[in-house]
Motif scaffolding. Sequence first.
Motif, PDB file in Angstrom:
ATOM      1  N   PRO A  34       0.809  -1.226   0.000  1.00 55.94           N
ATOM      2  CA  PRO A  34       0.000   0.000   0.000  1.00 55.94           C
ATOM      3  C   PRO A  34       0.840   1.273   0.000  1.00 55.94           C
ATOM      4  O   PRO A  34       0.419   2.289  -0.562  1.00 55.94           O
ATOM      5  CB  PRO A  34      -0.818  -0.122   1.298  1.00 55.94           C
ATOM      6  CG  PRO A  34      -0.868  -1.583   1.587  1.00 55.94           C
ATOM      7  CD  PRO A  34       0.437  -2.132   1.110  1.00 55.94           C
ATOM      8  N   HIS A  35       2.026   1.229   0.626  1.00 53.17           N
ATOM      9  CA  HIS A  35       2.897   2.403   0.667  1.00 53.17           C
ATOM     10  C   HIS A  35       3.340   2.777  -0.751  1.00 53.17           C
ATOM     11  O   HIS A  35       3.283   3.948  -1.148  1.00 53.17           O
ATOM     12  CB  HIS A  35       4.102   2.096   1.550  1.00 53.17           C
ATOM     13  CG  HIS A  35       4.978   3.272   1.856  1.00 53.17           C
ATOM     14  ND1 HIS A  35       4.478   4.487   2.270  1.00 53.17           N
ATOM     15  CD2 HIS A  35       6.334   3.405   1.840  1.00 53.17           C
ATOM     16  CE1 HIS A  35       5.476   5.321   2.487  1.00 53.17           C
ATOM     17  NE2 HIS A  35       6.615   4.688   2.220  1.00 53.17           N
ATOM     18  N   LEU A  36       3.750   1.786  -1.520  1.00 53.68           N
ATOM     19  CA  LEU A  36       4.143   2.029  -2.909  1.00 53.68           C
ATOM     20  C   LEU A  36       2.945   2.515  -3.724  1.00 53.68           C
ATOM     21  O   LEU A  36       3.058   3.488  -4.477  1.00 53.68           O
ATOM     22  CB  LEU A  36       4.718   0.751  -3.527  1.00 53.68           C
ATOM     23  CG  LEU A  36       4.993   0.811  -5.033  1.00 53.68           C
ATOM     24  CD1 LEU A  36       6.040   1.860  -5.357  1.00 53.68           C
ATOM     25  CD2 LEU A  36       5.432  -0.562  -5.546  1.00 53.68           C
ATOM     26  N   ALA A  41       0.272   6.823  -6.724  1.00 48.93           N
ATOM     27  CA  ALA A  41      -1.000   7.477  -7.053  1.00 48.93           C
ATOM     28  C   ALA A  41      -1.027   8.952  -6.662  1.00 48.93           C
ATOM     29  O   ALA A  41      -1.545   9.795  -7.408  1.00 48.93           O
ATOM     30  CB  ALA A  41      -2.149   6.743  -6.364  1.00 48.93           C
ATOM     31  N   ARG A  42      -0.467   9.266  -5.483  1.00 49.05           N
ATOM     32  CA  ARG A  42      -0.632  10.619  -4.943  1.00 49.05           C
ATOM     33  C   ARG A  42       0.679  11.339  -4.627  1.00 49.05           C
ATOM     34  O   ARG A  42       0.677  12.488  -4.192  1.00 49.05           O
ATOM     35  CB  ARG A  42      -1.462  10.562  -3.654  1.00 49.05           C
ATOM     36  CG  ARG A  42      -2.854   9.988  -3.837  1.00 49.05           C
ATOM     37  CD  ARG A  42      -3.662  10.069  -2.565  1.00 49.05           C
ATOM     38  NE  ARG A  42      -3.098   9.257  -1.484  1.00 49.05           N
ATOM     39  CZ  ARG A  42      -3.349   7.967  -1.315  1.00 49.05           C
ATOM     40  NH1 ARG A  42      -4.152   7.328  -2.160  1.00 49.05           N
ATOM     41  NH2 ARG A  42      -2.832   7.308  -0.315  1.00 49.05           N
ATOM     42  N   GLY A  43       1.789  10.670  -4.830  1.00 53.31           N
ATOM     43  CA  GLY A  43       3.070  11.252  -4.458  1.00 53.31           C
ATOM     44  C   GLY A  43       3.436  10.910  -3.025  1.00 53.31           C
ATOM     45  O   GLY A  43       2.698  10.250  -2.302  1.00 53.31           O
ATOM     46  N   LEU A  44       4.590  11.377  -2.602  1.00 54.22           N
ATOM     47  CA  LEU A  44       5.116  11.131  -1.257  1.00 54.22           C
ATOM     48  C   LEU A  44       4.933  12.411  -0.445  1.00 54.22           C
ATOM     49  O   LEU A  44       5.484  13.456  -0.790  1.00 54.22           O
ATOM     50  CB  LEU A  44       6.593  10.753  -1.336  1.00 54.22           C
ATOM     51  CG  LEU A  44       7.372  10.637  -0.023  1.00 54.22           C
ATOM     52  CD1 LEU A  44       6.756   9.583   0.896  1.00 54.22           C
ATOM     53  CD2 LEU A  44       8.835  10.302  -0.306  1.00 54.22           C
ATOM     54  N   LYS A  45       4.151  12.334   0.627  1.00 54.37           N
ATOM     55  CA  LYS A  45       3.906  13.505   1.476  1.00 54.37           C
ATOM     56  C   LYS A  45       4.829  13.458   2.694  1.00 54.37           C
ATOM     57  O   LYS A  45       4.911  12.443   3.390  1.00 54.37           O
ATOM     58  CB  LYS A  45       2.457  13.561   1.941  1.00 54.37           C
ATOM     59  CG  LYS A  45       2.159  14.758   2.872  1.00 54.37           C
ATOM     60  CD  LYS A  45       0.770  14.714   3.482  1.00 54.37           C
ATOM     61  CE  LYS A  45      -0.286  15.025   2.449  1.00 54.37           C
ATOM     62  NZ  LYS A  45      -1.641  15.153   3.100  1.00 54.37           N
ATOM     63  N   LEU A  46       5.488  14.572   2.946  1.00 57.45           N
ATOM     64  CA  LEU A  46       6.339  14.716   4.126  1.00 57.45           C
ATOM     65  C   LEU A  46       5.741  15.794   5.016  1.00 57.45           C
ATOM     66  O   LEU A  46       5.502  16.924   4.576  1.00 57.45           O
ATOM     67  CB  LEU A  46       7.764  15.090   3.735  1.00 57.45           C
ATOM     68  CG  LEU A  46       8.717  15.385   4.904  1.00 57.45           C
ATOM     69  CD1 LEU A  46       8.946  14.130   5.733  1.00 57.45           C
ATOM     70  CD2 LEU A  46      10.052  15.944   4.396  1.00 57.45           C
ATOM     71  N   ILE A  47       5.521  15.436   6.287  1.00 55.69           N
ATOM     72  CA  ILE A  47       5.084  16.387   7.307  1.00 55.69           C
ATOM     73  C   ILE A  47       6.268  16.626   8.233  1.00 55.69           C
ATOM     74  O   ILE A  47       6.744  15.705   8.904  1.00 55.69           O
ATOM     75  CB  ILE A  47       3.886  15.849   8.109  1.00 55.69           C
ATOM     76  CG1 ILE A  47       2.751  15.443   7.172  1.00 55.69           C
ATOM     77  CG2 ILE A  47       3.417  16.879   9.125  1.00 55.69           C
ATOM     78  CD1 ILE A  47       1.645  14.669   7.851  1.00 55.69           C
ATOM     79  N   SER A  48       6.753  17.850   8.251  1.00 55.43           N
ATOM     80  CA  SER A  48       7.961  18.166   9.031  1.00 55.43           C
ATOM     81  C   SER A  48       7.905  19.617   9.486  1.00 55.43           C
ATOM     82  O   SER A  48       7.655  20.509   8.672  1.00 55.43           O
ATOM     83  CB  SER A  48       9.214  17.924   8.179  1.00 55.43           C
ATOM     84  OG  SER A  48      10.392  18.222   8.898  1.00 55.43           O
TER      85      SER A  48
END
Length: 325
Positions: A34-36, A41-48
């Motif tokens: 699911p991570h891949l 599908a939506r890109g990689l989101k980073l919360i920082s």
Amino acid sequence: MKLCIFGAGAIGGLMAAKLAAKGDVDVTVIARGPHLAAMQARGLKLISGGEERVVHPRCVASAVEAGPQDYVLITLKAPALAGAAVQMQPLIGAGTTIVSAVNGIPWWYFHKLAGPYEGRRVTSVDPDGEIGRLLPPERVLGCIIYPAAEVVEPGVILHTYGDRFSLGEPDGSRSERAGALAAALVGAGFKAPVRPKIRDEIWVKLWGNMAFNPLSALTTATLDVITGDAELRSIVRAMMLEGQAVAEALGVRFAIDVDKRIAGGAEVGAHKTSMLQDLEKGRPMEVDALLGSVVELAEMTGVPAPTSRMILALLRTRARLAGCY
């Protein structure tokens, strides 16, 4: 620069997101499940730092799709390395550098280590030498991970603290390949010092992990409980002093004393160690990389380690009964 992150979970995702956002590194992420699917599908989101950013690195399921790379960053848990080493082969070309960011004593530890143990194999982490054959130590650049992050949902990484990745050649040299990767990491917003004695940093990080992680798995206690209980703290201290003696027999020097290192663990608070998290989720535990290897090196150097040996026996049984070893 073509750079592939193999095992893009929390730390790999953090690195991929920041490197891809900078835009001057060709980043490929190898992940699964699911991570891949979410990243594709939506890109990689980073919360920082209270901010969110979505980036779109190339995300694939296999090394064959990625092809040969300049750098391959391994951010897997140690038990997964043997199987992954076979899968990584299509990434490794004539000039590929393998960046080892795996916890504990690495398979390449004795490569270019001057002294009587140079070239020895750490059998607890590479039992038959297959990892060393597939991931040759002469290609390796060491990397110590300090940030903390987690995958809060597929495709989403929460970065909680830390921004340093120390790099170092096994022979202590300041190589062009180390400098180039350090520059790329710094450009992406990380601190990336190149250390002449990378094994010293391996041991400072391992120093706490070799004691806190096993005791947390055996007791299910968080760091604040382990460091706040006099009996548990005394076991931690005994194990860490044994580890220090082993490391010093191998030429390592510690910049802080054992009590400061324990105090540092206490400051983290009510934290579940990675080994306890793996136990609770039924995942393979890093038993040998974090403690089995220390006991092996104690035997190799003739350093007594009775407390570590006893805890290792208990930990292995705990892990086997839980199906995590």
